[in-house]
Write a protein that holds these residues in place. Structure first.
Motif, PDB file in Angstrom:
ATOM      1  N   ARG A 195       0.862  -1.188   0.000  1.00 51.60           N
ATOM      2  CA  ARG A 195       0.000   0.000   0.000  1.00 51.60           C
ATOM      3  C   ARG A 195       0.897   1.237   0.000  1.00 51.60           C
ATOM      4  O   ARG A 195       1.558   1.539   0.993  1.00 51.60           O
ATOM      5  CB  ARG A 195      -0.911   0.000   1.228  1.00 51.60           C
ATOM      6  CG  ARG A 195      -1.829   1.191   1.303  1.00 51.60           C
ATOM      7  CD  ARG A 195      -2.903   1.040   2.382  1.00 51.60           C
ATOM      8  NE  ARG A 195      -2.370   0.797   3.698  1.00 51.60           N
ATOM      9  CZ  ARG A 195      -2.592   1.574   4.758  1.00 51.60           C
ATOM     10  NH1 ARG A 195      -3.357   2.631   4.664  1.00 51.60           N
ATOM     11  NH2 ARG A 195      -2.069   1.261   5.932  1.00 51.60           N
ATOM     12  N   TRP A 196       0.917   1.946  -1.128  1.00 50.34           N
ATOM     13  CA  TRP A 196       1.716   3.158  -1.272  1.00 50.34           C
ATOM     14  C   TRP A 196       0.907   4.344  -0.795  1.00 50.34           C
ATOM     15  O   TRP A 196      -0.235   4.552  -1.213  1.00 50.34           O
ATOM     16  CB  TRP A 196       2.132   3.356  -2.727  1.00 50.34           C
ATOM     17  CG  TRP A 196       3.211   2.403  -3.126  1.00 50.34           C
ATOM     18  CD1 TRP A 196       3.042   1.128  -3.606  1.00 50.34           C
ATOM     19  CD2 TRP A 196       4.611   2.622  -3.046  1.00 50.34           C
ATOM     20  NE1 TRP A 196       4.275   0.553  -3.833  1.00 50.34           N
ATOM     21  CE2 TRP A 196       5.250   1.444  -3.507  1.00 50.34           C
ATOM     22  CE3 TRP A 196       5.390   3.702  -2.643  1.00 50.34           C
ATOM     23  CZ2 TRP A 196       6.631   1.329  -3.560  1.00 50.34           C
ATOM     24  CZ3 TRP A 196       6.770   3.572  -2.711  1.00 50.34           C
ATOM     25  CH2 TRP A 196       7.380   2.395  -3.159  1.00 50.34           C
ATOM     26  N   ILE A 197       1.488   5.138   0.088  1.00 50.37           N
ATOM     27  CA  ILE A 197       0.837   6.335   0.622  1.00 50.37           C
ATOM     28  C   ILE A 197       1.314   7.527  -0.204  1.00 50.37           C
ATOM     29  O   ILE A 197       2.525   7.739  -0.321  1.00 50.37           O
ATOM     30  CB  ILE A 197       1.200   6.537   2.119  1.00 50.37           C
ATOM     31  CG1 ILE A 197       0.947   5.252   2.930  1.00 50.37           C
ATOM     32  CG2 ILE A 197       0.476   7.740   2.691  1.00 50.37           C
ATOM     33  CD1 ILE A 197      -0.456   4.691   2.854  1.00 50.37           C
ATOM     34  N   PRO A 198       0.400   8.297  -0.770  1.00 47.36           N
ATOM     35  CA  PRO A 198       0.825   9.452  -1.577  1.00 47.36           C
ATOM     36  C   PRO A 198       1.692  10.413  -0.750  1.00 47.36           C
ATOM     37  O   PRO A 198       1.407  10.668   0.429  1.00 47.36           O
ATOM     38  CB  PRO A 198      -0.489  10.116  -1.982  1.00 47.36           C
ATOM     39  CG  PRO A 198      -1.526   9.040  -1.845  1.00 47.36           C
ATOM     40  CD  PRO A 198      -1.052   8.156  -0.724  1.00 47.36           C
ATOM     41  N   ALA A 199       2.747  10.933  -1.378  1.00 44.17           N
ATOM     42  CA  ALA A 199       3.667  11.845  -0.681  1.00 44.17           C
ATOM     43  C   ALA A 199       2.924  13.037  -0.095  1.00 44.17           C
ATOM     44  O   ALA A 199       3.284  13.528   0.975  1.00 44.17           O
ATOM     45  CB  ALA A 199       4.775  12.307  -1.625  1.00 44.17           C
ATOM     46  N   GLY A 200       1.870  13.481  -0.746  1.00 39.78           N
ATOM     47  CA  GLY A 200       1.113  14.635  -0.258  1.00 39.78           C
ATOM     48  C   GLY A 200       0.359  14.389   1.037  1.00 39.78           C
ATOM     49  O   GLY A 200      -0.055  15.333   1.703  1.00 39.78           O
ATOM     50  N   THR A 201       0.198  13.131   1.416  1.00 42.95           N
ATOM     51  CA  THR A 201      -0.505  12.815   2.668  1.00 42.95           C
ATOM     52  C   THR A 201       0.414  12.188   3.711  1.00 42.95           C
ATOM     53  O   THR A 201      -0.046  11.699   4.736  1.00 42.95           O
ATOM     54  CB  THR A 201      -1.697  11.865   2.405  1.00 42.95           C
ATOM     55  OG1 THR A 201      -1.198  10.630   1.890  1.00 42.95           O
ATOM     56  CG2 THR A 201      -2.695  12.469   1.433  1.00 42.95           C
ATOM     57  N   CYS A 202       1.737  12.209   3.449  1.00 44.70           N
ATOM     58  CA  CYS A 202       2.670  11.508   4.331  1.00 44.70           C
ATOM     59  C   CYS A 202       2.687  12.070   5.752  1.00 44.70           C
ATOM     60  O   CYS A 202       2.820  11.310   6.714  1.00 44.70           O
ATOM     61  CB  CYS A 202       4.073  11.476   3.744  1.00 44.70           C
ATOM     62  SG  CYS A 202       4.919  13.068   3.683  1.00 44.70           S
ATOM     63  N   PHE A 203       2.543  13.381   5.916  1.00 46.31           N
ATOM     64  CA  PHE A 203       2.606  13.966   7.262  1.00 46.31           C
ATOM     65  C   PHE A 203       1.404  13.530   8.094  1.00 46.31           C
ATOM     66  O   PHE A 203       1.555  13.126   9.249  1.00 46.31           O
ATOM     67  CB  PHE A 203       2.690  15.496   7.174  1.00 46.31           C
ATOM     68  CG  PHE A 203       3.908  15.984   6.433  1.00 46.31           C
ATOM     69  CD1 PHE A 203       5.171  15.907   6.997  1.00 46.31           C
ATOM     70  CD2 PHE A 203       3.800  16.481   5.148  1.00 46.31           C
ATOM     71  CE1 PHE A 203       6.302  16.332   6.304  1.00 46.31           C
ATOM     72  CE2 PHE A 203       4.922  16.906   4.444  1.00 46.31           C
ATOM     73  CZ  PHE A 203       6.175  16.831   5.022  1.00 46.31           C
ATOM     74  N   ALA A 204       0.220  13.592   7.505  1.00 44.04           N
ATOM     75  CA  ALA A 204      -0.990  13.162   8.210  1.00 44.04           C
ATOM     76  C   ALA A 204      -0.935  11.667   8.508  1.00 44.04           C
ATOM     77  O   ALA A 204      -1.297  11.226   9.607  1.00 44.04           O
ATOM     78  CB  ALA A 204      -2.235  13.494   7.386  1.00 44.04           C
ATOM     79  N   PHE A 205      -0.464  10.870   7.558  1.00 44.44           N
ATOM     80  CA  PHE A 205      -0.345   9.421   7.752  1.00 44.44           C
ATOM     81  C   PHE A 205       0.604   9.122   8.906  1.00 44.44           C
ATOM     82  O   PHE A 205       0.324   8.271   9.751  1.00 44.44           O
ATOM     83  CB  PHE A 205       0.139   8.762   6.455  1.00 44.44           C
ATOM     84  CG  PHE A 205       0.296   7.274   6.548  1.00 44.44           C
ATOM     85  CD1 PHE A 205      -0.815   6.450   6.572  1.00 44.44           C
ATOM     86  CD2 PHE A 205       1.557   6.698   6.610  1.00 44.44           C
ATOM     87  CE1 PHE A 205      -0.672   5.065   6.658  1.00 44.44           C
ATOM     88  CE2 PHE A 205       1.716   5.322   6.692  1.00 44.44           C
ATOM     89  CZ  PHE A 205       0.600   4.507   6.718  1.00 44.44           C
ATOM     90  N   TRP A 206       1.740   9.816   8.955  1.00 41.54           N
ATOM     91  CA  TRP A 206       2.703   9.641  10.040  1.00 41.54           C
ATOM     92  C   TRP A 206       2.050   9.919  11.390  1.00 41.54           C
ATOM     93  O   TRP A 206       2.163   9.124  12.313  1.00 41.54           O
ATOM     94  CB  TRP A 206       3.913  10.554   9.819  1.00 41.54           C
ATOM     95  CG  TRP A 206       4.802  10.702  11.020  1.00 41.54           C
ATOM     96  CD1 TRP A 206       4.937  11.809  11.808  1.00 41.54           C
ATOM     97  CD2 TRP A 206       5.657   9.707  11.601  1.00 41.54           C
ATOM     98  NE1 TRP A 206       5.831  11.564  12.820  1.00 41.54           N
ATOM     99  CE2 TRP A 206       6.289  10.280  12.730  1.00 41.54           C
ATOM    100  CE3 TRP A 206       5.953   8.393  11.273  1.00 41.54           C
ATOM    101  CZ2 TRP A 206       7.196   9.575  13.512  1.00 41.54           C
ATOM    102  CZ3 TRP A 206       6.853   7.689  12.066  1.00 41.54           C
ATOM    103  CH2 TRP A 206       7.465   8.282  13.171  1.00 41.54           C
TER     104      TRP A 206
END
Length: 118
Positions: free
Chosen positions: A57-68
């Motif tokens: 499951r690849w997380i889009p770079a644009g949502t990486c901060f929220a995902f973290w």
């Protein structure tokens, strides 16, 4: 078999693949929460989650901060202080590692693999 149907069969991962099927095969280092935070301070990263029996499951770079903040930060396994799985929220944790894209070594965003345990 379509690449979208390819699933993770074992952890730790020996190789990972992009959504288009191109390989990323070089694990650079295991990462701590502090090291991931340092990468995030430098800019977006590309998180990819490996869970046995499921496709990557690849997380889009644009949502990486929220995902973290919402999914990873409090569920990251610590190498310094091991805790039982039940001590993590939802009894799941991630082991993190930094990977190098062999096809695009100067890629814009670091690739951080999160191997999920539950």
């Amino acid at each position: 078999m379509k690449i979208s149907e390819k699933v993770v069969i074992t952890l730790p991962m020996k190789a990972i693949w992009q959504e288009d099927g191109s390989p990323i095969t070089e694990r650079v280092a295991d990462l701590s929460a502090q090291q991931i935070t340092e990468h995030l301070r430098s800019g977006p990263v590309r998180f990819v989650v490996a869970d046995v029996g499921r496709p990557l499951r690849w997380i889009p770079a644009g949502t990486c901060f929220a995902f973290w903040k919402t999914e990873v930060k409090h569920n990251l396994c610590s190498f310094e202080r091991r805790m039982p799985l039940g001590a993590y929220p939802e009894s799941r944790c991630f082991v993190a590692s930094l990977w190098k894209d062999i096809a695009e070594p100067a890629s814009a965003h670091p690739i951080i693999l999160l191997e999920e345990h539950h």
